[in-house]
Scaffold this motif. Structure first.
Motif, PDB file in Angstrom:
ATOM      1  N   PRO A 246       0.816  -1.222   0.000  1.00  0.00           N
ATOM      2  CA  PRO A 246       0.000   0.000   0.000  1.00  0.00           C
ATOM      3  C   PRO A 246       0.846   1.267   0.000  1.00  0.00           C
ATOM      4  O   PRO A 246       0.398   2.305  -0.488  1.00  0.00           O
ATOM      5  CB  PRO A 246      -0.821  -0.135   1.284  1.00  0.00           C
ATOM      6  N   PHE A 247       2.054   1.204   0.526  1.00  0.00           N
ATOM      7  CA  PHE A 247       2.908   2.393   0.560  1.00  0.00           C
ATOM      8  C   PHE A 247       3.364   2.773  -0.848  1.00  0.00           C
ATOM      9  O   PHE A 247       3.384   3.958  -1.206  1.00  0.00           O
ATOM     10  CB  PHE A 247       4.101   2.149   1.491  1.00  0.00           C
ATOM     11  N   ALA A 248       3.715   1.768  -1.649  1.00  0.00           N
ATOM     12  CA  ALA A 248       4.091   2.033  -3.039  1.00  0.00           C
ATOM     13  C   ALA A 248       2.896   2.542  -3.837  1.00  0.00           C
ATOM     14  O   ALA A 248       3.032   3.452  -4.675  1.00  0.00           O
ATOM     15  CB  ALA A 248       4.656   0.763  -3.673  1.00  0.00           C
ATOM     16  N   LEU A 249       1.709   1.978  -3.589  1.00  0.00           N
ATOM     17  CA  LEU A 249       0.505   2.439  -4.287  1.00  0.00           C
ATOM     18  C   LEU A 249       0.199   3.895  -3.951  1.00  0.00           C
ATOM     19  O   LEU A 249      -0.142   4.696  -4.832  1.00  0.00           O
ATOM     20  CB  LEU A 249      -0.687   1.555  -3.900  1.00  0.00           C
ATOM     21  N   PHE A 250       0.338   4.247  -2.687  1.00  0.00           N
ATOM     22  CA  PHE A 250       0.052   5.612  -2.250  1.00  0.00           C
ATOM     23  C   PHE A 250       1.062   6.586  -2.841  1.00  0.00           C
ATOM     24  O   PHE A 250       0.696   7.673  -3.310  1.00  0.00           O
ATOM     25  CB  PHE A 250       0.067   5.667  -0.726  1.00  0.00           C
ATOM     26  N   LYS A 251       2.327   6.205  -2.856  1.00  0.00           N
ATOM     27  CA  LYS A 251       3.379   7.066  -3.431  1.00  0.00           C
ATOM     28  C   LYS A 251       3.110   7.297  -4.910  1.00  0.00           C
ATOM     29  O   LYS A 251       3.205   8.430  -5.406  1.00  0.00           O
ATOM     30  CB  LYS A 251       4.743   6.417  -3.224  1.00  0.00           C
ATOM     31  N   SER A 252       2.759   6.251  -5.638  1.00  0.00           N
ATOM     32  CA  SER A 252       2.465   6.383  -7.058  1.00  0.00           C
ATOM     33  C   SER A 252       1.252   7.271  -7.284  1.00  0.00           C
ATOM     34  O   SER A 252       1.222   8.095  -8.211  1.00  0.00           O
ATOM     35  CB  SER A 252       2.238   5.000  -7.671  1.00  0.00           C
ATOM     36  N   PHE A 253       0.245   7.120  -6.442  1.00  0.00           N
ATOM     37  CA  PHE A 253      -0.968   7.933  -6.533  1.00  0.00           C
ATOM     38  C   PHE A 253      -0.628   9.412  -6.376  1.00  0.00           C
ATOM     39  O   PHE A 253      -1.074  10.256  -7.171  1.00  0.00           O
ATOM     40  CB  PHE A 253      -1.950   7.484  -5.449  1.00  0.00           C
ATOM     41  N   LEU A 254       0.180   9.749  -5.378  1.00  0.00           N
ATOM     42  CA  LEU A 254       0.546  11.143  -5.140  1.00  0.00           C
ATOM     43  C   LEU A 254       1.373  11.710  -6.292  1.00  0.00           C
ATOM     44  O   LEU A 254       1.173  12.857  -6.712  1.00  0.00           O
ATOM     45  CB  LEU A 254       1.326  11.259  -3.835  1.00  0.00           C
ATOM     46  N   GLU A 255       2.287  10.918  -6.800  1.00  0.00           N
ATOM     47  CA  GLU A 255       3.150  11.382  -7.880  1.00  0.00           C
ATOM     48  C   GLU A 255       2.384  11.600  -9.183  1.00  0.00           C
ATOM     49  O   GLU A 255       2.805  12.408 -10.022  1.00  0.00           O
ATOM     50  CB  GLU A 255       4.284  10.388  -8.097  1.00  0.00           C
ATOM     51  N   ASN A 256       1.270  10.915  -9.349  1.00  0.00           N
ATOM     52  CA  ASN A 256       0.495  11.011 -10.587  1.00  0.00           C
ATOM     53  C   ASN A 256      -0.722  11.924 -10.475  1.00  0.00           C
ATOM     54  O   ASN A 256      -1.554  11.953 -11.399  1.00  0.00           O
ATOM     55  CB  ASN A 256       0.042   9.619 -11.023  1.00  0.00           C
ATOM     56  N   LEU A 257      -0.851  12.665  -9.381  1.00  0.00           N
ATOM     57  CA  LEU A 257      -2.024  13.522  -9.191  1.00  0.00           C
ATOM     58  C   LEU A 257      -2.309  14.459 -10.363  1.00  0.00           C
ATOM     59  O   LEU A 257      -3.480  14.641 -10.735  1.00  0.00           O
ATOM     60  CB  LEU A 257      -1.874  14.342  -7.904  1.00  0.00           C
ATOM     61  N   PRO A 258      -1.296  15.080 -10.990  1.00  0.00           N
ATOM     62  CA  PRO A 258      -1.622  15.988 -12.111  1.00  0.00           C
ATOM     63  C   PRO A 258      -2.326  15.304 -13.278  1.00  0.00           C
ATOM     64  O   PRO A 258      -2.948  15.971 -14.111  1.00  0.00           O
ATOM     65  CB  PRO A 258      -0.241  16.519 -12.539  1.00  0.00           C
ATOM     66  N   HIS A 259      -2.232  13.986 -13.338  1.00  0.00           N
ATOM     67  CA  HIS A 259      -2.813  13.254 -14.468  1.00  0.00           C
ATOM     68  C   HIS A 259      -4.102  12.516 -14.093  1.00  0.00           C
ATOM     69  O   HIS A 259      -4.669  11.808 -14.926  1.00  0.00           O
ATOM     70  CB  HIS A 259      -1.798  12.248 -15.017  1.00  0.00           C
ATOM     71  N   ILE A 260      -4.549  12.670 -12.852  1.00  0.00           N
ATOM     72  CA  ILE A 260      -5.739  11.943 -12.390  1.00  0.00           C
ATOM     73  C   ILE A 260      -6.963  12.845 -12.497  1.00  0.00           C
ATOM     74  O   ILE A 260      -6.980  13.948 -11.944  1.00  0.00           O
ATOM     75  CB  ILE A 260      -5.569  11.461 -10.938  1.00  0.00           C
ATOM     76  N   GLY A 261      -7.963  12.391 -13.192  1.00  0.00           N
ATOM     77  CA  GLY A 261      -9.195  13.165 -13.326  1.00  0.00           C
ATOM     78  C   GLY A 261     -10.074  12.557 -14.402  1.00  0.00           C
ATOM     79  O   GLY A 261      -9.662  11.645 -15.112  1.00  0.00           O
ATOM     80  N   LEU A 262     -11.284  13.038 -14.506  1.00  0.00           N
ATOM     81  CA  LEU A 262     -12.226  12.569 -15.521  1.00  0.00           C
ATOM     82  C   LEU A 262     -12.478  13.679 -16.525  1.00  0.00           C
ATOM     83  O   LEU A 262     -12.664  14.840 -16.143  1.00  0.00           O
ATOM     84  CB  LEU A 262     -13.549  12.146 -14.877  1.00  0.00           C
ATOM     85  N   ASP A 263     -12.514  13.313 -17.812  1.00  0.00           N
ATOM     86  CA  ASP A 263     -12.837  14.322 -18.815  1.00  0.00           C
ATOM     87  C   ASP A 263     -14.344  14.568 -18.839  1.00  0.00           C
ATOM     88  O   ASP A 263     -15.125  13.907 -18.136  1.00  0.00           O
ATOM     89  CB  ASP A 263     -12.319  13.911 -20.195  1.00  0.00           C
ATOM     90  N   THR A 264     -14.769  15.516 -19.654  1.00  0.00           N
ATOM     91  CA  THR A 264     -16.184  15.919 -19.668  1.00  0.00           C
ATOM     92  C   THR A 264     -17.102  14.767 -20.035  1.00  0.00           C
ATOM     93  O   THR A 264     -18.155  14.569 -19.411  1.00  0.00           O
ATOM     94  CB  THR A 264     -16.375  17.078 -20.658  1.00  0.00           C
TER      95      THR A 264
END
Length: 289
Positions: A246-264
């Motif tokens: 879970p620590f690696a998953l959380f680190k990856s999640f934080l590092e990829n925040l600029p690319h996380i989101g849903l389009d219209t």
């Protein structure tokens, strides 16, 4: 609400007087299940609670629940021949969508809602973060956890809050949507039982923003609800379940925040599938689901 839930007792009395009238019973929080927030004094009333739940389960023509564990509970009580359907909560009308907060500098993990001692508290997440910061010290200065709601975390955890966490107080309902739009990550805390889903999850889901859900039970029902949604990370701390690191998953999640989101288009599809009208259709036409 009086206990057991008044509408169910009213439904039972009406059904007894008009046996040909279909009775659909909708269940929210569990009433007679052990190991969850007690709705009354279980030492005095648990047998009466179980009797009321069993009566409702067997007399209603159809039951609506929102978690697999609650469905299994009522299946055991109702026996054969009673329909029990899982129905999700709808997205609240006016749910903000697609607003992205800044991801430069400080990353704010914002929690909105109530806290309950021993049932839904940040204690497990705080312990997880302490280990995470030992592994990745740089994130200790970049991460802040904020709580918006009527109860301070200090009221439901032993000791003081860590230095990276703060209680911001309660917000007027009209101000919540704007604040959600300004958050870096929306924080969700699961219940310490498999029967309940945080209502705020649907508002988080409809925002299109990154969401971190921290499970506090190995059978947390959230993962099934948000399966396939790219904005969600369902995190199982090691003390809850032995999952992929879970620590690696959380680190990856934080590092990829600029690319996380849903389009219209994805947001529109989401709002269509979980709109109040779409969810109401399941209630009005249970035979086709």
């Amino acid at each position: 609400l009086s206990l057991p839930f008044t509408s169910h007792l009213a439904g039972y009395l009406i059904k007894r007087k008009f046996p040909g009238l279909p009775w659909f019973a909708d269940h929210g929080d569990p009433f007679s299940v052990e190991g969850v927030i007690p709705q009354n004094n279980h030492r005095l009333y648990i047998r009466l609670n179980e009797w009321a739940d069993r009566l409702i389960a067997r007399k209603a023509d159809c039951h609506f629940v929102n978690t697999p564990a609650l469905k299994a509970h009522f299946s055991r009580l109702a026996g054969e021949g009673i329909r029990i359907l899982e129905v999700p909560h709808p997205l609240p009308p006016g749910t903000p969508g697609g607003t992205q907060g800044p991801h430069q500098g400080i990353c704010y993990l914002d929690y909105f809602g109530a806290l309950f001692s021993g049932e839904r508290s940040p204690e497990v997440f705080f312990r997880f973060l302490e280990v995470f910061f030992l592994q990745v010290p740089a994130w200790r200065d970049q991460l802040r956890v904020r709580f918006f709601g009527p109860v301070s975390p200090e009221a439901v955890i032993p000791g003081k809050m860590p230095d990276y966490a703060s209680w911001m107080g309660n917000l007027p309902h009209a101000a919540v949507a704007e604040r959600i739009g300004q958050s870096s990550v929306l924080l969700s805390l699961g219940y310490a039982n498999p029967y309940m889903l945080p209502l705020k999850l649907m508002e988080y889901l409809g925002s299109g923003k990154p969401v971190l859900h921290v499970a506090q039970h190995p059978e947390d029902p959230t993962a099934q609800l948000v399966a396939g949604c790219p904005t969600f990370l369902c995190l199982y701390p090691p003390e809850v379940a032995q999952e992929t690191d879970p620590f690696a998953l959380f680190k990856s999640f934080l590092e990829n925040l600029p690319h996380i989101g849903l389009d219209t288009a994805a947001l529109e599809d989401l709002h269509s599938r979980f709109s109040p009208e779409a969810v109401a259709h399941r209630y009005l036409h249970p035979s086709i689901y």
